[in-house]
Design a protein around this motif. Sequence first.
Motif, PDB file in Angstrom:
ATOM      1  N   SER A 266       0.809  -1.220   0.000  1.00 10.22           N
ATOM      2  CA  SER A 266       0.000   0.000   0.000  1.00 10.22           C
ATOM      3  C   SER A 266       0.841   1.268   0.000  1.00 10.22           C
ATOM      4  CB  SER A 266      -0.936   0.022   1.217  1.00 10.22           C
ATOM      5  OG  SER A 266      -0.185   0.218   2.409  1.00 10.22           O
ATOM      6  N   GLY A 267       2.083   1.152   0.482  1.00 12.31           N
ATOM      7  CA  GLY A 267       2.915   2.337   0.636  1.00 12.31           C
ATOM      8  C   GLY A 267       2.467   3.196   1.805  1.00 12.31           C
ATOM      9  N   GLU A 268       1.621   2.647   2.664  1.00 11.76           N
ATOM     10  CA  GLU A 268       1.069   3.372   3.806  1.00 11.76           C
ATOM     11  C   GLU A 268       1.496   2.698   5.107  1.00 11.76           C
ATOM     12  OE1 GLU A 268      -0.785   6.071   3.668  1.00 11.76           O
ATOM     13  OE2 GLU A 268      -1.317   6.143   1.542  1.00 11.76           O
ATOM     14  N   PRO A 269       1.716   3.472   6.150  1.00  5.92           N
ATOM     15  CA  PRO A 269       2.022   2.868   7.451  1.00  5.92           C
ATOM     16  C   PRO A 269       0.749   2.305   8.076  1.00  5.92           C
ATOM     17  CG  PRO A 269       1.877   5.242   7.675  1.00  5.92           C
ATOM     18  CD  PRO A 269       1.742   4.937   6.197  1.00  5.92           C
ATOM     19  N   PRO A 270       0.892   1.331   8.958  1.00 13.77           N
ATOM     20  CA  PRO A 270      -0.285   0.771   9.620  1.00 13.77           C
ATOM     21  C   PRO A 270      -0.813   1.703  10.712  1.00 13.77           C
ATOM     22  CG  PRO A 270       1.694  -0.281  10.452  1.00 13.77           C
ATOM     23  CD  PRO A 270       2.121   0.649   9.353  1.00 13.77           C
ATOM     24  N   HIS A 271      -2.139   1.722  10.845  1.00 13.15           N
ATOM     25  CA  HIS A 271      -2.806   2.479  11.910  1.00 13.15           C
ATOM     26  C   HIS A 271      -3.900   1.612  12.481  1.00 13.15           C
ATOM     27  CE1 HIS A 271      -0.973   6.428  11.196  1.00 13.15           C
ATOM     28  NE2 HIS A 271      -0.963   6.073   9.921  1.00 13.15           N
ATOM     29  N   MET A 272      -4.194   1.807  13.743  1.00 14.87           N
ATOM     30  CA  MET A 272      -5.309   1.107  14.370  1.00 14.87           C
ATOM     31  C   MET A 272      -6.619   1.795  13.989  1.00 14.87           C
ATOM     32  SD  MET A 272      -4.044  -1.489  15.928  1.00 14.87           S
ATOM     33  CE  MET A 272      -5.625  -2.032  16.575  1.00 14.87           C
ATOM     34  N   TRP A 273      -7.591   0.976  13.642  1.00 11.02           N
ATOM     35  CA  TRP A 273      -8.951   1.436  13.349  1.00 11.02           C
ATOM     36  C   TRP A 273      -9.856   0.689  14.319  1.00 11.02           C
ATOM     37  CZ3 TRP A 273     -10.609   4.931   9.574  1.00 11.02           C
ATOM     38  CH2 TRP A 273      -9.589   5.459   8.771  1.00 11.02           C
ATOM     39  N   GLY A 274     -10.507   1.408  15.187  1.00  9.36           N
ATOM     40  CA  GLY A 274     -11.281   0.755  16.226  1.00  9.36           C
ATOM     41  C   GLY A 274     -10.336   0.022  17.162  1.00  9.36           C
ATOM     42  N   ALA A 275     -10.872  -0.983  17.829  1.00 13.45           N
ATOM     43  CA  ALA A 275     -10.081  -1.698  18.838  1.00 13.45           C
ATOM     44  C   ALA A 275      -9.201  -2.790  18.267  1.00 13.45           C
ATOM     45  CB  ALA A 275     -11.021  -2.299  19.877  1.00 13.45           C
ATOM     46  N   SER A 276      -9.507  -3.283  17.039  1.00 10.15           N
ATOM     47  CA  SER A 276      -8.784  -4.474  16.594  1.00 10.15           C
ATOM     48  C   SER A 276      -8.474  -4.562  15.106  1.00 10.15           C
ATOM     49  CB  SER A 276      -9.584  -5.715  17.000  1.00 10.15           C
ATOM     50  OG  SER A 276     -10.837  -5.722  16.327  1.00 10.15           O
ATOM     51  N   ILE A 277      -8.690  -3.514  14.344  1.00  5.93           N
ATOM     52  CA  ILE A 277      -8.383  -3.540  12.910  1.00  5.93           C
ATOM     53  C   ILE A 277      -7.105  -2.749  12.661  1.00  5.93           C
ATOM     54  CG2 ILE A 277      -9.115  -2.856  10.587  1.00  5.93           C
ATOM     55  CD1 ILE A 277     -12.009  -3.256  11.542  1.00  5.93           C
ATOM     56  N   ILE A 278      -6.176  -3.368  11.953  1.00  2.00           N
ATOM     57  CA  ILE A 278      -4.961  -2.687  11.513  1.00  2.00           C
ATOM     58  C   ILE A 278      -5.202  -2.307  10.060  1.00  2.00           C
ATOM     59  CG2 ILE A 278      -2.481  -2.887  11.113  1.00  2.00           C
ATOM     60  CD1 ILE A 278      -2.479  -5.041  13.358  1.00  2.00           C
ATOM     61  N   GLY A 279      -5.242  -1.006   9.804  1.00  2.00           N
ATOM     62  CA  GLY A 279      -5.594  -0.528   8.475  1.00  2.00           C
ATOM     63  C   GLY A 279      -4.486   0.263   7.821  1.00  2.00           C
ATOM     64  N   PHE A 280      -4.619   0.388   6.501  1.00  2.00           N
ATOM     65  CA  PHE A 280      -3.604   1.043   5.675  1.00  2.00           C
ATOM     66  C   PHE A 280      -4.306   1.994   4.716  1.00  2.00           C
ATOM     67  CE2 PHE A 280      -2.262  -2.966   7.195  1.00  2.00           C
ATOM     68  CZ  PHE A 280      -0.943  -2.796   7.562  1.00  2.00           C
ATOM     69  N   GLY A 281      -3.877   3.250   4.731  1.00  2.15           N
ATOM     70  CA  GLY A 281      -4.526   4.247   3.897  1.00  2.15           C
ATOM     71  C   GLY A 281      -5.892   4.597   4.466  1.00  2.15           C
ATOM     72  N   ARG A 282      -6.581   5.507   3.774  1.00  2.00           N
ATOM     73  CA  ARG A 282      -7.922   5.888   4.209  1.00  2.00           C
ATOM     74  C   ARG A 282      -8.694   6.413   3.015  1.00  2.00           C
ATOM     75  NH1 ARG A 282      -9.390  10.244   7.720  1.00  2.00           N
ATOM     76  NH2 ARG A 282      -8.565   8.982   9.374  1.00  2.00           N
ATOM     77  N   TYR A 283      -9.999   6.379   3.142  1.00  2.00           N
ATOM     78  CA  TYR A 283     -10.878   6.977   2.143  1.00  2.00           C
ATOM     79  C   TYR A 283     -12.123   7.484   2.852  1.00  2.00           C
ATOM     80  CZ  TYR A 283     -13.835   2.782   2.256  1.00  2.00           C
ATOM     81  OH  TYR A 283     -14.663   1.770   2.656  1.00  2.00           O
ATOM     82  N   HIS A 284     -12.789   8.416   2.218  1.00  2.00           N
ATOM     83  CA  HIS A 284     -14.034   8.960   2.762  1.00  2.00           C
ATOM     84  C   HIS A 284     -15.187   8.437   1.919  1.00  2.00           C
ATOM     85  CE1 HIS A 284     -16.445  11.778   5.066  1.00  2.00           C
ATOM     86  NE2 HIS A 284     -17.115  12.012   3.944  1.00  2.00           N
ATOM     87  N   TYR A 285     -16.196   7.895   2.578  1.00  2.00           N
ATOM     88  CA  TYR A 285     -17.371   7.388   1.864  1.00  2.00           C
ATOM     89  C   TYR A 285     -18.601   8.191   2.256  1.00  2.00           C
ATOM     90  CZ  TYR A 285     -18.327   5.037   6.291  1.00  2.00           C
ATOM     91  OH  TYR A 285     -18.562   4.767   7.609  1.00  2.00           O
ATOM     92  N   ARG A 286     -19.562   8.211   1.347  1.00  2.00           N
ATOM     93  CA  ARG A 286     -20.854   8.854   1.595  1.00  2.00           C
ATOM     94  C   ARG A 286     -21.909   8.027   0.870  1.00  2.00           C
ATOM     95  NH1 ARG A 286     -19.955  14.000   0.010  1.00  2.00           N
ATOM     96  NH2 ARG A 286     -19.444  14.583   2.146  1.00  2.00           N
ATOM     97  N   TYR A 287     -22.839   7.469   1.643  1.00  2.00           N
ATOM     98  CA  TYR A 287     -23.907   6.653   1.086  1.00  2.00           C
ATOM     99  C   TYR A 287     -25.119   7.512   0.756  1.00  2.00           C
ATOM    100  CZ  TYR A 287     -21.217   2.741   3.018  1.00  2.00           C
ATOM    101  OH  TYR A 287     -20.231   1.851   3.326  1.00  2.00           O
TER     102      TYR A 287
END
Length: 138
Positions: free
Chosen positions: A41-62
């Motif tokens: 991904s070329g992105e560093p890992p970040h915690m999302w919530g209590a247990s997800i390790i995520g990479f990068g981010r995006y904004h969604y709108r339903y």
Amino acid sequence: MAEPNKTIESDAAVEDFLIRVEPPERQADGRIVAALMTRLSGEPPHMWGASIIGFGRYHYRYDSGREGDMCRIGFSPRKAEQVFYLAGLDEADSAPLGKYRRGKGCLYIKRLSQIDMAVLERLIVQSLTHMDGLYPRD
């Protein structure tokens, strides 16, 4: 009014989370996956919530009005198995992976030793490409 997203990016340290993962094999697999996803991904890992390790981010709108931010790809080293959050994959894409099961938007893998890592890498790249098409990076 839409309910706020409970899975948000935090400042929690990924290593602090990984060191508490049980069993030790899942912890070791988690470190391998974190390094793989960082590289792809070329992105560093970040915690999302209590247990997800995520990479990068995006904004969604339903259409419903619900909106928020989420990681582009991610995984969670749970006690029973690794959960991979990958978008844009179908059954045929993951068929040659090895021993796994699927859920909506998720792959569940008990042990990395039971899958083809080259196929996992291809699936991660495919998911990133899919996300780039839906949510182009700034």
